[in-house]
Write an enzyme that holds these catalytic residues in place. Structure first.
Site, PDB file in Angstrom:
ATOM      1  N   ARG A 144      19.164  13.302  19.765  1.00  0.00           N
ATOM      2  CA  ARG A 144      20.189  13.920  20.607  1.00  0.00           C
ATOM      3  C   ARG A 144      21.327  12.946  20.901  1.00  0.00           C
ATOM      4  O   ARG A 144      22.495  13.278  20.774  1.00  0.00           O
ATOM      5  CB  ARG A 144      19.566  14.422  21.912  1.00  0.00           C
ATOM      6  CG  ARG A 144      18.966  15.825  21.848  1.00  0.00           C
ATOM      7  CD  ARG A 144      17.985  16.049  20.692  1.00  0.00           C
ATOM      8  NE  ARG A 144      17.391  17.380  20.741  1.00  0.00           N
ATOM      9  CZ  ARG A 144      16.272  17.671  21.392  1.00  0.00           C
ATOM     10  NH1 ARG A 144      15.608  16.725  22.043  1.00  0.00           N
ATOM     11  NH2 ARG A 144      15.812  18.912  21.383  1.00  0.00           N
ATOM     12  N   ASP A 190       7.191  22.543  17.510  1.00  0.00           N
ATOM     13  CA  ASP A 190       7.470  23.112  18.822  1.00  0.00           C
ATOM     14  C   ASP A 190       8.713  23.994  18.807  1.00  0.00           C
ATOM     15  O   ASP A 190       9.591  23.847  17.962  1.00  0.00           O
ATOM     16  CB  ASP A 190       7.670  22.000  19.852  1.00  0.00           C
ATOM     17  CG  ASP A 190       8.859  21.106  19.495  1.00  0.00           C
ATOM     18  OD1 ASP A 190       8.944  20.692  18.327  1.00  0.00           O
ATOM     19  OD2 ASP A 190       9.686  20.829  20.386  1.00  0.00           O
ATOM     20  N   GLU A 191       8.763  24.892  19.762  1.00  0.00           N
ATOM     21  CA  GLU A 191       9.962  25.670  20.087  1.00  0.00           C
ATOM     22  C   GLU A 191      10.621  26.285  18.850  1.00  0.00           C
ATOM     23  O   GLU A 191      11.844  26.282  18.713  1.00  0.00           O
ATOM     24  CB  GLU A 191      10.961  24.791  20.849  1.00  0.00           C
ATOM     25  CG  GLU A 191      10.415  24.293  22.171  1.00  0.00           C
ATOM     26  CD  GLU A 191      11.385  23.389  22.917  1.00  0.00           C
ATOM     27  OE1 GLU A 191      11.336  23.368  24.157  1.00  0.00           O
ATOM     28  OE2 GLU A 191      12.194  22.700  22.259  1.00  0.00           O
ATOM     29  N   TRP A 223       2.067  19.069  25.702  1.00  0.00           N
ATOM     30  CA  TRP A 223       3.237  18.836  26.557  1.00  0.00           C
ATOM     31  C   TRP A 223       3.488  19.963  27.561  1.00  0.00           C
ATOM     32  O   TRP A 223       4.062  19.728  28.617  1.00  0.00           O
ATOM     33  CB  TRP A 223       4.480  18.611  25.694  1.00  0.00           C
ATOM     34  CG  TRP A 223       5.062  19.843  25.053  1.00  0.00           C
ATOM     35  CD1 TRP A 223       4.686  20.403  23.881  1.00  0.00           C
ATOM     36  CD2 TRP A 223       6.147  20.637  25.547  1.00  0.00           C
ATOM     37  NE1 TRP A 223       5.458  21.512  23.599  1.00  0.00           N
ATOM     38  CE2 TRP A 223       6.369  21.666  24.614  1.00  0.00           C
ATOM     39  CE3 TRP A 223       6.959  20.579  26.678  1.00  0.00           C
ATOM     40  CZ2 TRP A 223       7.365  22.638  24.777  1.00  0.00           C
ATOM     41  CZ3 TRP A 223       7.952  21.535  26.851  1.00  0.00           C
ATOM     42  CH2 TRP A 223       8.148  22.547  25.899  1.00  0.00           C
ATOM     43  N   TYR A 229       7.413  13.384  31.615  1.00  0.00           N
ATOM     44  CA  TYR A 229       8.717  13.569  30.977  1.00  0.00           C
ATOM     45  C   TYR A 229       9.742  12.794  31.797  1.00  0.00           C
ATOM     46  O   TYR A 229      10.116  13.195  32.900  1.00  0.00           O
ATOM     47  CB  TYR A 229       9.071  15.053  30.894  1.00  0.00           C
ATOM     48  CG  TYR A 229       8.634  15.694  29.591  1.00  0.00           C
ATOM     49  CD1 TYR A 229       7.409  15.399  29.017  1.00  0.00           C
ATOM     50  CD2 TYR A 229       9.461  16.604  28.925  1.00  0.00           C
ATOM     51  CE1 TYR A 229       7.011  15.973  27.822  1.00  0.00           C
ATOM     52  CE2 TYR A 229       9.070  17.185  27.737  1.00  0.00           C
ATOM     53  CZ  TYR A 229       7.851  16.868  27.181  1.00  0.00           C
ATOM     54  OH  TYR A 229       7.457  17.431  25.992  1.00  0.00           O
ATOM     55  N   TRP A 234      13.445  12.405  26.414  1.00  0.00           N
ATOM     56  CA  TRP A 234      14.408  13.208  25.658  1.00  0.00           C
ATOM     57  C   TRP A 234      15.820  12.875  26.145  1.00  0.00           C
ATOM     58  O   TRP A 234      16.049  12.691  27.340  1.00  0.00           O
ATOM     59  CB  TRP A 234      14.110  14.694  25.838  1.00  0.00           C
ATOM     60  CG  TRP A 234      12.706  15.061  25.447  1.00  0.00           C
ATOM     61  CD1 TRP A 234      11.640  15.261  26.261  1.00  0.00           C
ATOM     62  CD2 TRP A 234      12.225  15.251  24.110  1.00  0.00           C
ATOM     63  NE1 TRP A 234      10.519  15.563  25.529  1.00  0.00           N
ATOM     64  CE2 TRP A 234      10.842  15.567  24.203  1.00  0.00           C
ATOM     65  CE3 TRP A 234      12.823  15.189  22.844  1.00  0.00           C
ATOM     66  CZ2 TRP A 234      10.063  15.817  23.076  1.00  0.00           C
ATOM     67  CZ3 TRP A 234      12.033  15.442  21.734  1.00  0.00           C
ATOM     68  CH2 TRP A 234      10.675  15.763  21.852  1.00  0.00           C
ATOM     69  N   THR A 235      16.783  12.826  25.225  1.00  0.00           N
ATOM     70  CA  THR A 235      18.075  12.236  25.571  1.00  0.00           C
ATOM     71  C   THR A 235      19.235  13.222  25.608  1.00  0.00           C
ATOM     72  O   THR A 235      20.390  12.814  25.514  1.00  0.00           O
ATOM     73  CB  THR A 235      18.425  11.097  24.592  1.00  0.00           C
ATOM     74  OG1 THR A 235      18.546  11.627  23.265  1.00  0.00           O
ATOM     75  CG2 THR A 235      17.379  10.003  24.624  1.00  0.00           C
ATOM     76  N   GLU A 236      18.964  14.538  25.764  1.00  0.00           N
ATOM     77  CA  GLU A 236      20.080  15.465  25.859  1.00  0.00           C
ATOM     78  C   GLU A 236      21.082  15.032  26.929  1.00  0.00           C
ATOM     79  O   GLU A 236      22.295  15.052  26.707  1.00  0.00           O
ATOM     80  CB  GLU A 236      19.591  16.885  26.179  1.00  0.00           C
ATOM     81  CG  GLU A 236      18.830  17.556  25.051  1.00  0.00           C
ATOM     82  CD  GLU A 236      17.333  17.429  25.222  1.00  0.00           C
ATOM     83  OE1 GLU A 236      16.872  16.386  25.727  1.00  0.00           O
ATOM     84  OE2 GLU A 236      16.606  18.381  24.852  1.00  0.00           O
TER      85      GLU A 236
END
Length: 528
Positions: free
Chosen positions: A153, A316-317, A383, A408, A458-460
């Site tokens: 990200r 995932d997703e 997760w 997280y 996570w780096t959004e």
């Protein structure tokens, strides 16, 4: 002697807390005259330790030389000593010398990290440092003690990855999971498919603010990728510190950057740009033999870089909209005798898992890989809570626990209005520290399938390295203690006392962190 098991002010701020520590009388004086005695297998650890104990000094090192009357630090490796396991150690500090004992070089390394934390913080121009006499016997609770970084990200430069590895090693973490591909960026050089980095590693701009309520973009290109040589350097640097680097190549979803690079591997087979916003995107790989071969070819290059037994494939997703709307994909489901798109994903990942197994590797995936049937031999990273991990362990599959509720680190850590924008959620330090990795509902045999736990970053909403460090520390240190220290030895108040004393060491490593004194433990946090 005073055992540290009593929850009084600790004499030493060792993190994670050792399984057993007792204090003696007197001190060992570390000077430039101190010898370091190793054997061939621990020589590199001895060299590293010399630089860590007295930076810039030239401590004399001897290999397999009996110690004289000169003060010495001895690294004693005994592969036949079964008391230590694969990563345990004993560390004895006395006035006359220091001994590090273990059955493996990894154990010696962890003993050296503990010894490093027994030194006072801050640089010194004095001729000696004093280390209090103590006897430590220690071993990790779990074999998997991990951290995931997400350079997909927002790209994280190689130098910063190496810095992270040093901090992971300081706290005896042994897995670095790199999330290398996603909708917003492809970060690993694949020589057979150069468009993956030529196109897929660059996005034209990035959304401003939270994706829930923003339509504004910064208009600035963002990109970057690691060459294969850079990744080999990362892997080698980590291995020297007994850390395994686990790569993640996401499939069948989170594939928009790959589809932007090679539209023919997507379901629509139409041009698309690398994603510029966050959230779940609909682009999946087309479940054809040609696309599976495309992924096998990619994995061949990945396996040549990463010696890790575990290879993460995401899973995932994966929104199934495009599969549901595609006549060709629906025909594929019927051809394979499958019930629905979930079973198609399970079949798809089973093909990849079988290929990895043929190469001597094991497939690792997020807990969505349970849907439609868990592929044979797969290890599950749970997760969405711990339920997926429970189901996998009950089905005799190995599990790494990583529930978003507790570990997280892109979630808010405080209710301070000045906190930087985060994806949401609330995981203060105490909540992370309170996480129990092994669910009580499991039987003793099922509990053996819990390999350990890891935190995910996570780096959004984390565009800079300084922000990344601020979100990571000190919560990563809390998890390090959760996965290393025996459950009965953990105490949050004691941890916070040691952490406050440990903070100058983080400053020495040029780590930005949120001071423990400013962290609050409110029960809720309003999403922004």
């Amino acid at each position: 002697m005073n055992d540290q098991g009593t929850l009084t002010q600790p004499v030493l701020a060792i993190l994670p807390r050792p399984a057993s520590i007792s204090y003696g009388s007197g001190n060992f004086s570390l000077t430039h005259e101190t010898l370091i005695i190793t054997n061939q297998e621990t020589a590199n650890i001895g060299k590293w330790l010399a630089g860590e104990l007295l930076p810039g000094s030239t401590l004399q090192m001897f290999i397999d030389k009996p110690s004289s009357n000169q003060p010495a630090i001895s690294l004693h490796l005994d592969p036949n000593d079964g008391q230590f396991g694969q990563e345990g150690y004993a560390l004895t500090v006395a006035e006359e010398g220091i001994e590090l004992r273990a059955a493996t070089p990894a154990g010696i390394f962890y003993a050296a990290q503990t010894l490093k934390q027994m030194l006072p913080t801050g640089s010194t121009e004095n001729s000696s440092w004093s280390i209090p006499a103590a006897a430590i016997n220690d071993a990790p609770r779990f074999p998997w003690r991990g951290c995931m970084l997400d350079p997909a990200r927002h790209f994280i430069p190689k130098a910063e990855i190496l810095k992270y590895i040093d901090i992971l090693a300081l706290h005896k973490m042994n897995v670095l999971h790199l999330h290398l591909t996603d909708d917003q960026g492809w970060r690993i050089e694949i020589k057979q498919y150069p468009e993956l980095t030529k196109v897929g590693s660059q996005r034209k701009e990035t959304i401003i603010g939270h994706a829930r309520n923003s339509n504004a973009y910064d208009g600035k290109p963002h990109g970057g990728f690691y060459t294969q040589d850079e990744l080999r350097e990362i892997v080698s640097y980590a291995a020297e510190r007994f850390i395994t680097v686990v790569p993640e190549i996401d499939m069948p979803g989170h594939a928009q950057a790959a589809v932007a690079s090679y539209p023919e591997v997507g379901v629509l087979q139409e041009p698309v740009e690398v994603a510029t916003t966050w959230g779940i995107h609909p682009y999946l790989y087309n479940p054809t033999e040609e696309v599976l071969q495309f992924l096998r070819n990619i994995l061949d290059e990945v396996l040549a870089i990463f010696p890790s037994i575990y290879i993460h494939v995401g899973g995932d997703e994966a929104r199934k909209d495009q599969w549901q709307a595609s006549p060709a994909v629906q025909a594929r489901i019927k051809e394979l005798g499958l019930k629905d798109e979930d079973e198609l994903q399970s079949w798809f990942l089973s093909q990849i898992g079988a290929y990895l197994e043929s190469k001597g590797r094991r497939m690792l995936g997020w807990d969505e890989i349970l849907e439609g049937g868990l592929p044979a031999g797969a290890t599950v990273m749970s997760w969405r809570g711990i339920e997926g991990g429970i189901a996998a362990a009950q089905a005799h599959h190995d599990v790494v626990m990583t529930p978003q509720s507790h570990v997280y680190l892109d979630h808010y850590q405080s209710n301070d209005p000045a906190e930087p924008l985060a994806i949401g959620g609330y995981s203060p330090l105490g909540k992370t520290y309170a996480f129990e990795t092994v669910p009580d509902v499991l039987t003793s045999d099922q509990k053996k399938h819990i390999l350990g736990a890891q935190c995910n970053i996570w780096t959004e909403y984390i565009p800079s390295v300084e922000h990344l460090e601020y979100m990571t520390f000190p919560r990563l240190i809390a998890l390090a203690e959760v996965v290393w220290t025996p459950e009965a030895q953990r105490d949050f108040s004691d941890f916070c006392q040691r952490l406050a004393l440990h903070e100058p060491r983080l400053t020495e490593h040029n780590i930005r962190f949120r001071p423990v004194a400013t962290l609050t433990q409110e029960a809720s946090f309003p999403l922004r």
